[in-house]
Scaffold this motif. Structure first.
Motif, mmCIF file in Angstrom:
data_model
loop_
_atom_site.group_PDB
_atom_site.id
_atom_site.type_symbol
_atom_site.label_atom_id
_atom_site.label_comp_id
_atom_site.label_asym_id
_atom_site.label_seq_id
_atom_site.Cartn_x
_atom_site.Cartn_y
_atom_site.Cartn_z
ATOM 1 N N VAL A 83 0.817 -1.212 0.000
ATOM 2 C CA VAL A 83 0.000 0.000 0.000
ATOM 3 C C VAL A 83 0.856 1.269 0.000
ATOM 4 O O VAL A 83 0.551 2.243 -0.701
ATOM 5 C CB VAL A 83 -0.942 -0.015 1.218
ATOM 6 N N PHE A 84 1.950 1.258 0.753
ATOM 7 C CA PHE A 84 2.779 2.460 0.898
ATOM 8 C C PHE A 84 4.099 2.347 0.140
ATOM 9 O O PHE A 84 5.051 3.049 0.453
ATOM 10 C CB PHE A 84 3.055 2.729 2.380
ATOM 11 N N HIS A 85 4.162 1.487 -0.881
ATOM 12 C CA HIS A 85 5.462 1.213 -1.491
ATOM 13 C C HIS A 85 6.095 2.460 -2.092
ATOM 14 O O HIS A 85 7.313 2.634 -2.036
ATOM 15 C CB HIS A 85 5.344 0.100 -2.537
ATOM 16 N N ARG A 86 5.312 3.356 -2.652
ATOM 17 C CA ARG A 86 5.888 4.573 -3.226
ATOM 18 C C ARG A 86 6.421 5.497 -2.138
ATOM 19 O O ARG A 86 7.469 6.123 -2.295
ATOM 20 C CB ARG A 86 4.846 5.307 -4.063
ATOM 21 N N LEU A 87 5.683 5.603 -1.038
ATOM 22 C CA LEU A 87 6.093 6.495 0.047
ATOM 23 C C LEU A 87 7.269 5.921 0.822
ATOM 24 O O LEU A 87 8.135 6.667 1.292
ATOM 25 C CB LEU A 87 4.904 6.748 0.972
ATOM 26 N N LEU A 88 7.321 4.595 0.969
ATOM 27 C CA LEU A 88 8.467 3.963 1.631
ATOM 28 C C LEU A 88 9.741 4.163 0.825
ATOM 29 O O LEU A 88 10.837 4.148 1.363
ATOM 30 C CB LEU A 88 8.194 2.466 1.828
ATOM 31 N N GLY A 89 9.600 4.362 -0.461
ATOM 32 C CA GLY A 89 10.759 4.623 -1.296
ATOM 33 C C GLY A 89 11.215 6.060 -1.245
ATOM 34 O O GLY A 89 12.214 6.419 -1.867
ATOM 35 N N LYS A 90 10.483 6.902 -0.506
ATOM 36 C CA LYS A 90 10.834 8.324 -0.394
ATOM 37 C C LYS A 90 11.330 8.636 1.024
ATOM 38 O O LYS A 90 12.451 8.369 1.366
ATOM 39 C CB LYS A 90 9.636 9.191 -0.784
ATOM 40 N N ASN A 91 10.431 9.178 1.850
ATOM 41 C CA ASN A 91 10.886 9.636 3.171
ATOM 42 C C ASN A 91 10.069 9.043 4.309
ATOM 43 O O ASN A 91 9.934 9.659 5.365
ATOM 44 C CB ASN A 91 10.833 11.166 3.245
ATOM 45 N N LEU A 92 9.496 7.873 4.120
ATOM 46 C CA LEU A 92 8.701 7.232 5.162
ATOM 47 C C LEU A 92 9.351 5.928 5.595
ATOM 48 O O LEU A 92 9.781 5.134 4.749
ATOM 49 C CB LEU A 92 7.285 6.953 4.646
ATOM 50 N N THR A 93 9.413 5.710 6.909
ATOM 51 C CA THR A 93 9.901 4.456 7.475
ATOM 52 C C THR A 93 8.815 3.876 8.372
ATOM 53 O O THR A 93 8.263 4.587 9.221
ATOM 54 C CB THR A 93 11.183 4.665 8.301
ATOM 55 N N ILE A 94 8.477 2.612 8.170
ATOM 56 C CA ILE A 94 7.507 1.917 9.018
ATOM 57 C C ILE A 94 8.185 0.681 9.591
ATOM 58 O O ILE A 94 8.836 -0.073 8.860
ATOM 59 C CB ILE A 94 6.251 1.490 8.227
ATOM 60 N N GLY A 95 8.049 0.484 10.889
ATOM 61 C CA GLY A 95 8.587 -0.699 11.542
ATOM 62 C C GLY A 95 7.523 -1.408 12.357
ATOM 63 O O GLY A 95 6.478 -0.831 12.675
ATOM 64 N N VAL A 96 7.785 -2.661 12.693
ATOM 65 C CA VAL A 96 6.891 -3.451 13.536
ATOM 66 C C VAL A 96 7.735 -4.117 14.609
ATOM 67 O O VAL A 96 8.790 -4.705 14.295
ATOM 68 C CB VAL A 96 6.140 -4.536 12.728
ATOM 69 N N ASP A 97 7.321 -4.027 15.872
ATOM 70 C CA ASP A 97 8.023 -4.755 16.922
ATOM 71 C C ASP A 97 7.030 -5.272 17.949
ATOM 72 O O ASP A 97 5.820 -5.044 17.844
ATOM 73 C CB ASP A 97 9.141 -3.917 17.563
#
Length: 495
Positions: free
Chosen positions: A196-210
Motif C-alpha cells: 500500500v505504501f510502497h511509493r512512500l516507503l521509497g521516499k521519506n517514510l519508514t515503518i517498523g513493527v516490533d
C-alpha cells in the motif's frame, strides 16, 4: 494492562450511526493502513506498529508516529465522529472517520495519546459499545505516558494510537500456537503495508513493527516494512511497455506487462499466484487504494495474468471514482468504466494491452520445458487450475483427456477410475461432509480434485488395469475411506 482512569464523557458524536456503519469490512492490516494515513498527513517520517505482549498473550497494539501531534482542540476534533477537518489535495485522509472507524472495528477500547509543540500532552479514549462518547484523560497521566513511550526514533512530538481488547487477536494458552500466529500476523501486516505504501516507503517514510514485552519492559527485534512494488520488475515482459494509455483526462494511466514465469515477491503479492493480481491499481497521492482487479470492465482471465495498470487519480477522473471507507478498493461510475475500457482496448499496430499480455504468456508456455507428463484433465477443474496444469505439465500424447466429477459409489470406495467414460469419480456420499454443505458446483473442492488426480492420473494412461494397479488403487481406497471416517469423527466432536 493498567486500568486508566478517565473523566466523564467530554464529547458526543453528532451521528451515532457512523460508529456502527463505517469500518465494518476492515481487516487488521487495512485498519492499520488507515491509521498510518493519518500519521503521514501529520508530517510523520517514522511510524512504529507495536504489539504489546504480556506473557504469551498479545494484549494490545500501538501505532506510534513522530508527526506534529495534537493539542486540546485538534484531538477533540480527531476523536469526534461529527467533525471532519479540511483536507488538502495532498492528504491521504479522506472521510474524517478513519481513526475511530478503523480502531473500533478491531478493538474494544481506543486510547489516543499526543504531544504537539508548545502544548501540554493530551489523551482521549473511547470504550466498548459506547462509541458515541469520548472521555478525557488527566493531563499529568497523559504527559507521563507520552514520556514513557520509547519508539526507535526521536519522539519529541507525535501521537500514539493504542488499542486494547482486540477482537481479531488469537487468545490461546498454547505458547507455540501464539508464536506462530504472531509471526504470521506480522508477516501479513508487513506485506500489506509494504504494498500500500510502497511509493512512500521509497521516499521519506519508514515503518517498523516490533513486540514490546510488558514483563521485561523492552521491545524485541525490529521488523522493517520494505516496499513491495507491484510494478517492480527488472525487465518488462513486452517491448513497448510500460506504455501510457490515453483516457482523455489528466490522470496518469500506465500499462505494464510483467515478464512471464516471474517468481518475485512483487509479482506474487501475498504469496499468491501473480495472475491473481492482474488488473488496475489505483493511487491517490502515491497511496495505493486498490490492488488489482478489473472493476467490472470484464472478468479476469489467466491469459491476462501479466497485465497490470497503474492509475494515478487526478481531480477529473477522481470525480467518477468512489473510494470505499476502508480505502482498499474503488467503485467506478459508468463514465470511468467507458473511459478506461476505451483506453485499454485501444489498438496500436493492431494490438492492445490484453492481446499483448496473452501473446507474451503463450510464447512463454511454448518455450518453457515441462519435464513431467500427465494425462490432460478436461472437465471438473476451474479454468485457472486447468491453465496451471498447462503451465506445469506436458500432456501425454494420444491419451484422451479426463473429466473429474461426483457420483455415488459403494460405501467402501472413495473414488473410481472409469476408463470407459474417461472420468475420475469421487464418491458423492462424502460430498456434503467434505464441503460442509450441499454442493452444486461442478468444480468445487479444487484442492481435493487436484490431489486425487495427481495420485491416480497414470491409471488413465492404459487400456485396462493390471492386477498390480488394482491392488495399488485398493490400498489408496482403504486409506482414503479411513481418512474420511476420521474426518467425520472429528467434525462430530466439534459440533
Amino acid at each position: 494492562m493498567t486500568e486508566i482512569p478517565t473523566s466523564a464523557a467530554t464529547n458526543k458524536a453528532q451521528d451515532q450511526s457512523l460508529s456502527r456503519s463505517i469500518g465494518l469490512h476492515h481487516t487488521l492490516a487495512t485498519a492499520l493502513a488507515d491509521l498510518i494515513d493519518n500519521s503521514i498527513d501529520a508530517g510523520a517520517h517514522n511510524v512504529l506498529v507495536r504489539f504489546v505482549q504480556d506473557g504469551t498473550a498479545i494484549v494490545g497494539l500501538m501505532v506510534i508516529d513522530n508527526g506534529r501531534g495534537m493539542n486540546h482542540a485538534t484531538i477533540d476534533a480527531a476523536m469526534s465522529y461529527g467533525t471532519r477537518r479540511n483536507y488538502s489535495t495532498s492528504d491521504l485522509g479522506h472521510f474524517g472517520v478513519g481513526l475511530k472507524a478503523a480502531s473500533m472495528s478491531q478493538a474494544e477500547s481506543l486510547f489516543v495519546w499526543s504531544k504537539s509543540d508548545g502544548h501540554d500532552a493530551q489523551a482521549r479514549s473511547i470504550h466498548g459499545a459506547d462509541t458515541q462518547h469520548v472521555h478525557s484523560i488527566d493531563l499529568t497521566l497523559a504527559a507521563s505516558t507520552v514520556a514513557s513511550i520509547k519508539p526507535r526514533f526521536p519522539f519529541v512530538t507525535g501521537t500514539v494510537v493504542e488499542w486494547r481488547g482486540i477482537r481479531s487477536f488469537l487468545m490461546s494458552a498454547d505458547a507455540d500456537e501464539q508464536v506462530s500466529w504472531l509471526e504470521a500476523t506480522i508477516g501479513d501486516i508487513r506485506s500489506h503495508l509494504g504494498i500500500v505504501f510502497h511509493r512512500l516507503l521509497g521516499k521519506n517514510l519508514t515503518i517498523g513493527v516490533d513486540v514490546f514485552d510488558v514483563g521485561f519492559k523492552r521491545a524485541g527485534a525490529l521488523n522493517n516494512v520494505n516496499p513491495i512494488d507491484p510494478f517492480g520488475y527488472l525487465g518488462s515482459g513486452g517491448a513497448r511497455y510500460p506504455m501510457p494509455l490515453d483516457t482523455g483526462t489528466k490522470s496518469t494511466v500506465l500499462a505494464h506487462i510483467w515478464p512471464a514465469r516471474s517468481q518475485s515477491t512483487e509479482f506474487k503479492l501475498f504469496g499468491a499466484p501473480g495472475r491473481d493480481w492482474q488488473g488496475m491499481y489505483f493511487y491517490r497521492n502515491d497511496r495505493l487504494l486498490q490492488i488489482g482487479g478489473w472493476n467490472g470492465l470484464w472478468h479476469g482471465r489467466p491469459d491476462f495474468g501479466l497485465a497490470r495498470i497503474a492509475i494515478d487519480l487526478d481531480d477529473d477522473l477522481r470525480s467518477h471514482v468512489t473510494i470505499n471507507p476502508e480505502k482498499s478498493g474503488v467503485v467506478l461510475d459508468a463514465t470511468a468504466v467507458a473511459l478506461l475500457q476505451q483506453a485499454i482496448l485501444r489498438e496500436y499496430d493492431g494490438r492492445n494491452l490484453l492481446s499483448d499480455a496473452t501473446s507474451v504468456l503463450q510464447a512463454a508456455r511454448s518455450h518453457t520445458p515441462r519435464p513431467i507428463s500427465v494425462v490432460e484433465p478436461f472437465e471438473g477443474l476451474p479454468q485457472e487450475l486447468s491453465d496451471a496444469f498447462s503451465d506445469a505439465f506436458t500432456f501425454v500424447d494420444g491419451a484422451d483427456p479426463v473429466s473429474i466429477g461426483w457420483r455415488v459409489l459403494a460405501r467402501d470406495a472413495f473414488f473410481e477410475v472409469d476408463l470407459v467414460t474417461r472420468t475420475l469419480w469421487i464418491n458423492g456420499r462424502f460430498r456434503r461432509e467434505i464441503l460442509g454443505r450441499k454442493g452444486t458446483d461442478n468444480t468445487d473442492v479444487p484442492i481435493l480434485r487436484t490431489l486425487l488426480y495427481l495420485l491416480v492420473h497414470s491409471m488413465f494412461d492404459v487400456h485396462h488395469h493390471s492386477s498390480k494397479q488394482q491392488e495399488q488403487m485398493q490400498a489408496w481406497q482403504d486409506v482414503l475411506v479411513a481418512a474420511m471416517s476420521a474426518h467425520r469423527e472429528r467434525m462430530g466432536a466439534l459440533r
